[in-house]
Design a protein around this motif. Structure first.
Motif, PDB file in Angstrom:
ATOM      1  N   ASP A   5     -39.655  26.076  38.102  1.00 52.34           N
ATOM      2  CA  ASP A   5     -40.069  25.493  36.819  1.00 52.34           C
ATOM      3  C   ASP A   5     -41.232  24.524  37.011  1.00 52.34           C
ATOM      4  O   ASP A   5     -42.130  24.444  36.177  1.00 52.34           O
ATOM      5  CB  ASP A   5     -38.886  24.762  36.163  1.00 52.34           C
ATOM      6  CG  ASP A   5     -37.844  25.732  35.620  1.00 52.34           C
ATOM      7  OD1 ASP A   5     -38.184  26.908  35.402  1.00 52.34           O
ATOM      8  OD2 ASP A   5     -36.678  25.304  35.438  1.00 52.34           O
ATOM      9  N   GLU A   6     -41.186  23.775  38.136  1.00 59.37           N
ATOM     10  CA  GLU A   6     -42.282  22.845  38.397  1.00 59.37           C
ATOM     11  C   GLU A   6     -43.594  23.597  38.659  1.00 59.37           C
ATOM     12  O   GLU A   6     -44.648  23.205  38.167  1.00 59.37           O
ATOM     13  CB  GLU A   6     -41.963  21.944  39.597  1.00 59.37           C
ATOM     14  CG  GLU A   6     -43.080  20.934  39.850  1.00 59.37           C
ATOM     15  CD  GLU A   6     -42.818  20.002  41.010  1.00 59.37           C
ATOM     16  OE1 GLU A   6     -43.764  19.288  41.405  1.00 59.37           O
ATOM     17  OE2 GLU A   6     -41.693  19.981  41.531  1.00 59.37           O
ATOM     18  N   GLY A  11     -48.922  24.951  36.268  1.00 58.42           N
ATOM     19  CA  GLY A  11     -49.916  25.995  36.009  1.00 58.42           C
ATOM     20  C   GLY A  11     -50.289  26.799  37.232  1.00 58.42           C
ATOM     21  O   GLY A  11     -51.372  27.394  37.291  1.00 58.42           O
ATOM     22  N   LEU A  12     -49.372  26.864  38.205  1.00 62.89           N
ATOM     23  CA  LEU A  12     -49.693  27.528  39.465  1.00 62.89           C
ATOM     24  C   LEU A  12     -49.367  29.018  39.477  1.00 62.89           C
ATOM     25  O   LEU A  12     -50.002  29.792  40.190  1.00 62.89           O
ATOM     26  CB  LEU A  12     -48.950  26.846  40.622  1.00 62.89           C
ATOM     27  CG  LEU A  12     -49.430  25.445  40.985  1.00 62.89           C
ATOM     28  CD1 LEU A  12     -48.442  24.779  41.930  1.00 62.89           C
ATOM     29  CD2 LEU A  12     -50.805  25.509  41.633  1.00 62.89           C
ATOM     30  N   LYS A  60     -40.921  22.095  51.114  1.00 67.12           N
ATOM     31  CA  LYS A  60     -40.111  20.917  50.769  1.00 67.12           C
ATOM     32  C   LYS A  60     -38.840  21.311  50.020  1.00 67.12           C
ATOM     33  O   LYS A  60     -37.840  20.582  50.054  1.00 67.12           O
ATOM     34  CB  LYS A  60     -40.938  19.937  49.935  1.00 67.12           C
ATOM     35  CG  LYS A  60     -41.950  19.142  50.746  1.00 67.12           C
ATOM     36  CD  LYS A  60     -42.659  18.121  49.870  1.00 67.12           C
ATOM     37  CE  LYS A  60     -43.568  17.218  50.688  1.00 67.12           C
ATOM     38  NZ  LYS A  60     -44.257  16.211  49.858  1.00 67.12           N
ATOM     39  N   ALA A  61     -38.890  22.470  49.338  1.00 66.89           N
ATOM     40  CA  ALA A  61     -37.728  22.947  48.589  1.00 66.89           C
ATOM     41  C   ALA A  61     -36.804  23.793  49.470  1.00 66.89           C
ATOM     42  O   ALA A  61     -35.855  24.411  48.972  1.00 66.89           O
ATOM     43  CB  ALA A  61     -38.180  23.763  47.386  1.00 66.89           C
ATOM     44  N   GLY A  62     -37.076  23.825  50.790  1.00 68.40           N
ATOM     45  CA  GLY A  62     -36.185  24.512  51.717  1.00 68.40           C
ATOM     46  C   GLY A  62     -36.588  25.911  52.108  1.00 68.40           C
ATOM     47  O   GLY A  62     -35.869  26.588  52.871  1.00 68.40           O
ATOM     48  N   ARG A 265     -52.594  18.330  37.991  1.00 69.32           N
ATOM     49  CA  ARG A 265     -51.325  19.064  37.950  1.00 69.32           C
ATOM     50  C   ARG A 265     -51.199  20.024  39.129  1.00 69.32           C
ATOM     51  O   ARG A 265     -50.176  20.102  39.790  1.00 69.32           O
ATOM     52  CB  ARG A 265     -51.214  19.854  36.645  1.00 69.32           C
ATOM     53  CG  ARG A 265     -50.900  19.005  35.424  1.00 69.32           C
ATOM     54  CD  ARG A 265     -50.498  19.845  34.225  1.00 69.32           C
ATOM     55  NE  ARG A 265     -50.180  18.991  33.094  1.00 69.32           N
ATOM     56  CZ  ARG A 265     -51.060  18.614  32.168  1.00 69.32           C
ATOM     57  NH1 ARG A 265     -52.305  19.043  32.246  1.00 69.32           N
ATOM     58  NH2 ARG A 265     -50.696  17.821  31.187  1.00 69.32           N
ATOM     59  N   MET A 266     -52.256  20.788  39.365  1.00 64.86           N
ATOM     60  CA  MET A 266     -52.186  21.853  40.361  1.00 64.86           C
ATOM     61  C   MET A 266     -52.223  21.353  41.802  1.00 64.86           C
ATOM     62  O   MET A 266     -51.574  21.916  42.679  1.00 64.86           O
ATOM     63  CB  MET A 266     -53.355  22.830  40.157  1.00 64.86           C
ATOM     64  CG  MET A 266     -53.243  23.717  38.944  1.00 64.86           C
ATOM     65  SD  MET A 266     -54.671  24.828  38.841  1.00 64.86           S
ATOM     66  CE  MET A 266     -54.063  26.057  37.676  1.00 64.86           C
ATOM     67  N   LEU A 267     -52.987  20.297  42.046  1.00 65.52           N
ATOM     68  CA  LEU A 267     -53.327  19.955  43.420  1.00 65.52           C
ATOM     69  C   LEU A 267     -52.690  18.684  43.980  1.00 65.52           C
ATOM     70  O   LEU A 267     -52.655  18.506  45.193  1.00 65.52           O
ATOM     71  CB  LEU A 267     -54.848  19.847  43.562  1.00 65.52           C
ATOM     72  CG  LEU A 267     -55.639  21.113  43.222  1.00 65.52           C
ATOM     73  CD1 LEU A 267     -57.133  20.836  43.301  1.00 65.52           C
ATOM     74  CD2 LEU A 267     -55.264  22.247  44.144  1.00 65.52           C
TER      75      LEU A 267
END
Length: 408
Positions: A5-6, A11-12, A60-62, A265-267
């Motif tokens: 969701d992030e 916008g990635l 970072k999310a595993g 947002r993107m970077l």
């Protein structure tokens, strides 16, 4: 908010093969994913930034990232987005570039045991037997479908070489090979790689009867639709020897008003809530947003210390006209002078402020050039060795570009 969701909120995400399955993988840290990097230079550049940040966020999310260096595919050349054929590189050049990449990537990705891998597809592609490859893989590709792929369209107009035609097969084989050997189940990459990525998922399905997934990330474009990361001097590199931290900072400090929030947002790692608050900003506040963007990205690439130096230098130049310590500098020699002086048009060219003397002439005639705060109106203006000695002179192009010239 889940990691998927992030990514969407930032916008990635551009295209996905199966959104629900990809959500399940990356939200639960089950993805072993790869992104390919062509070793066409000895440094990564701003165009790679999106990929590096995606890898960082997913790790970072595993999830486990694989940085795949195209030592093998680099021997062929990716035709995507090209109107001409890429120049061929030697094995030695490719190896050198691969080593440079790993050093830079380590700032973004943790390559410690079990956390991430860096692989070179030359390790398996260079060992392939051509006839065996044709028999094993060739039958899985439709030439008609390949010719319809977006990555070949531009090259078809000037003539697509058979060498380049094989690129999709080689990239697809990479995914097929890593799926079998290390459990790589997701390929990520730029939106212009979609056709090549689908080739990999289809090859895995046809050969192994199993599912693998692909997700493309939004290309980093300006509001006018042009690729970010290009200046008159060329690409904006992550290597400080090619693009100084100050120049890197200034690139982001000077982007268009319409692009600043998208880039934040993107970077950056700034919380989305903080960036959403900036949506209300306008006028002079947008300059503050650009400063934040430039600082955050320079800190990520070069260090907090370098980001502070670049910010201080930029602020001093605009407010007081003077911190030369961290400013881009060109050091001339006696050979650069003619009769003990150098003409302003030649000096601008030597400093990389313009691509040609014609452009330098145009800027001077339009009043867009200053030397030590004094506007230059005469295209025949010269600078003597005495003027260039000591701390040199500060050239200013337009409203925002500063450069120091001195005699060594």
């Amino acid at each position: 908010m889940t990691i998927y969701d992030e990514l969407k909120a930032r916008g990635l995400v551009a295209q996905v093969t199966d959104e629900e399955e990809i959500k399940e993988l990356i939200n639960n840290g089950k993805a072993t994913f790869y992104i390919g990097f062509d070793p066409t230079a000895d440094s990564l550049h701003v165009g790679h930034f999106m990929a590096l940040m995606l890898m960082r966020r997913l790790q970072k999310a595993g999830n486990r990232p694989i940085a795949l260096i195209g030592g093998g595919t680099g021997m062929v050349g990716d035709p995507s987005g090209r109107t001409d054929m890429r120049s061929m590189m030697t094995v030695e050049t490719i190896q050198h570039n691969c080593e440079c990449f790993k050093k830079q990537m380590s700032k973004f990705i943790d390559f410690s045991e079990g956390k991430a891998l860096m692989l070179n597809n030359a390790d398996w592609l260079m060992k392939l037997n051509y006839v065996e490859l044709l028999r094993e893989v060739g039958a899985c590709f439709s030439v008609n479908n390949m010719l319809r792929a977006e990555c070949y369209k531009q090259r078809m107009e000037k003539g697509l070489s058979f060498l380049e035609f094989n690129y999709m097969i080689m990239q697809s084989y990479d995914f097929y090979h890593m799926f079998q050997t290390i459990g790589c189940n997701l390929q990520c990459g730029g939106d212009d790689q979609w056709s090549n990525m689908l080739g990999g998922t289809e090859l895995i399905r046809r050969k192994l009867g199993k599912d693998a997934y692909a997700m493309t990330i939004t290309l980093l474009l300006t509001s006018e639709g042009k690729k970010m990361g290009k200046t008159q001097k060329g690409a904006v590199w992550l290597d400080p020897e090619k693009t100084t931290p100050y120049e890197f900072y200034q690139y982001w400090r000077n982007i268009g008003d319409a692009d600043v929030l998208k880039c934040l947002r993107m970077l950056t790692d700034l919380p989305l809530e903080q960036i959403d608050e900036m949506d209300k900003w306008e006028g002079a506040q947008l300059n503050t947003a650009k400063e934040i963007l430039a600082y955050e990205l320079t800190k990520l690439v070069h260090s907090e210390e370098e980001a502070m130096k670049a910010q201080d230098a930029a602020r001093a130049l605009f407010s007081q006209g003077g911190d030369k310590a961290n400013m881009p500098t060109t050091t001339l020699t006696a050979d650069d002078l003619t009769d003990g002086a150098v003409a302003v048009l030649d000096l601008m060219l030597k400093c990389g402020l313009v691509p040609s003397k014609k452009e330098a002439r145009r800027l001077v005639e339009q009043g867009g050039v200053e030397a030590d705060g004094v506007k230059i109106t005469d295209i025949t203006r010269t600078f003597t060795a005495d003027e260039l000695s000591g701390e040199g002179i500060i050239l200013k192009k337009g409203k925002k570009v500063y450069h120091r010239a001195l005699l060594g």
